[in-house]
Scaffold this active site. Structure first.
Site, PDB file in Angstrom:
ATOM      1  CG  ASN A  12      25.959  85.816  92.380  1.00  0.00           C
ATOM      2  OD1 ASN A  12      25.557  86.331  93.410  1.00  0.00           O
ATOM      3  ND2 ASN A  12      26.969  86.319  91.683  1.00  0.00           N
ATOM      4  NE  ARG A  19      16.110  88.285  93.405  1.00  0.00           N
ATOM      5  CZ  ARG A  19      15.347  87.816  94.376  1.00  0.00           C
ATOM      6  NH1 ARG A  19      14.541  86.800  94.157  1.00  0.00           N
ATOM      7  NH2 ARG A  19      15.368  88.359  95.575  1.00  0.00           N
ATOM      8  CD  GLU A  98      34.329  75.394  81.997  1.00  0.00           C
ATOM      9  OE1 GLU A  98      35.374  74.865  81.532  1.00  0.00           O
ATOM     10  OE2 GLU A  98      34.039  76.597  81.828  1.00  0.00           O
TER      11      GLU A  98
HETATM   12  O1  CA2 Z   1      25.571  79.839  82.668  1.00  0.00           O
HETATM   13  C1  CA2 Z   1      26.139  79.567  83.736  1.00  0.00           C
HETATM   14  O2  CA2 Z   1      25.927  78.545  84.385  1.00  0.00           O
HETATM   15  C2  CA2 Z   1      27.131  80.573  84.340  1.00  0.00           C
HETATM   16  O3  CA2 Z   1      28.215  79.851  84.903  1.00  0.00           O
HETATM   17  C3  CA2 Z   1      26.366  81.311  85.413  1.00  0.00           C
HETATM   18  C4  CA2 Z   1      27.165  82.446  86.043  1.00  0.00           C
HETATM   19  C5  CA2 Z   1      27.740  83.369  84.958  1.00  0.00           C
HETATM   20  O4  CA2 Z   1      28.576  84.343  85.567  1.00  0.00           O
HETATM   21  C6  CA2 Z   1      28.546  82.592  83.938  1.00  0.00           C
HETATM   22  O5  CA2 Z   1      29.012  83.488  82.963  1.00  0.00           O
HETATM   23  C7  CA2 Z   1      27.682  81.524  83.292  1.00  0.00           C
HETATM   24  C8  CA2 Z   1      26.263  83.296  86.940  1.00  0.00           C
HETATM   25  C9  CA2 Z   1      25.597  82.514  88.002  1.00  0.00           C
HETATM   26  C10 CA2 Z   1      24.526  83.350  88.584  1.00  0.00           C
HETATM   27  O6  CA2 Z   1      23.432  82.516  88.837  1.00  0.00           O
HETATM   28  C11 CA2 Z   1      22.223  83.073  89.007  1.00  0.00           C
HETATM   29  C12 CA2 Z   1      21.152  82.232  88.975  1.00  0.00           C
HETATM   30  C13 CA2 Z   1      19.897  82.746  89.103  1.00  0.00           C
HETATM   31  C14 CA2 Z   1      19.718  84.095  89.317  1.00  0.00           C
HETATM   32  C15 CA2 Z   1      20.789  84.934  89.363  1.00  0.00           C
HETATM   33  C16 CA2 Z   1      22.051  84.424  89.208  1.00  0.00           C
END
Ligand code: CA2
Length: 144
Positions: A12, A19, A98
Site C-alpha cells: 500500500n 490517500r 526500519e
Molecule cells: O507508518 C508507516 O510507515 C507504516 O509502516 C505504514 C503501513 C502501516 O500498516 C504500518 O502500521 C505503519 C501502511 C502503509 C499504507 O500506506 C498508505 C499510504 C497512503 C495512503 C494509504 C496507505
C-alpha cells in the site's frame, strides 16, 4: 566501487501522497527517492522499490545479499505479520534500518509489535518521510 542502498517498501505504500494525507503526508515515494538522493554519500547509490506482495519483498532481500551494502525497509503492514520478511532479513549480513512514516506506537495496539525490529539495527517511527532520509544518512555513516 559504488555501494548500493536498497530502500524497500511494502504493501500500500504506492498510495503514499495519494490517500490519507493526515496520517502519511502529501509526498509520494518519488519525492522520498529525490530527498534520499540528496543526502547520499559519494560512492553510494540507491534503489527505491515497492511491492504489495510479501514474496517480492522477500526476493528483493535475497537479491540484496549480493547487491546491497545496506537496507532501509518500510515493510508496511508486513511489519506486524511477516516472519518471512524477518527470516529473509536475518540472512542479510549488512545494516538494516526500519522506517515507519507514522508513529506506530501512537496507533492501534496491533501496530506496536514489529517482527522486523527483532533484526533491525535502527528503528525510526513518526518522522514522516524524513525518517527515510535519516535512515539513508545513518547507513552512509555506517558504511563509512
Ligand atoms: O507508518 C508507516 O510507515 C507504516 O509502516 C505504514 C503501513 C502501516 O500498516 C504500518 O502500521 C505503519 C501502511 C502503509 C499504507 O500506506 C498508505 C499510504 C497512503 C495512503 C494509504 C496507505
Amino acid at each position: 566501487m559504488t555501494q548500493t542502498i536498497y530502500i524497500l517498501n511494502g504493501p500500500n505504500l504506492n498510495l503514499l501522497g495519494k490517500r490519507q494525507p493526515e496520517i502519511y503526508g502529501r509526498e509520494t515515494l518519488a519525492d522520498v527517492e529525490r530527498l534520499c538522493r540528496e543526502v547520499l554519500a559519494d560512492g553510494t547509490d540507491l534503489r527505491m522499490m515497492q511491492s504489495n506482495w510479501e514474496g517480492q519483498i522477500v526476493d528483493w532481500i535475497h537479491e540484496a545479499r549480493e547487491a546491497a551494502a545496506g537496507i532501509v525497509i518500510n515493510p508496511g503492514a508486513l511489519t506486524h505479520t511477516s516472519v518471512a520478511v524477518l527470516d529473509a532479513l536475518n540472512a542479510f549480513e549488512r545494516p538494516v534500518i526500519e522506517v515507519h512514516i507514522s508513529n506506530v506506537h501512537k496507533r492501534e495496539s496491533f501496530r506496536h509489535h514489529s517482527y522486523v525490529s527483532l533484526r533491525a539495527d535502527g528503528v525510526i517511527a513518526g518522522l514522516g518521510i524524513e525518517g527515510y532520509v535519516a535512515a539513508v544518512r545513518r547507513l552512509c555513516t555506517l558504511l563509512g
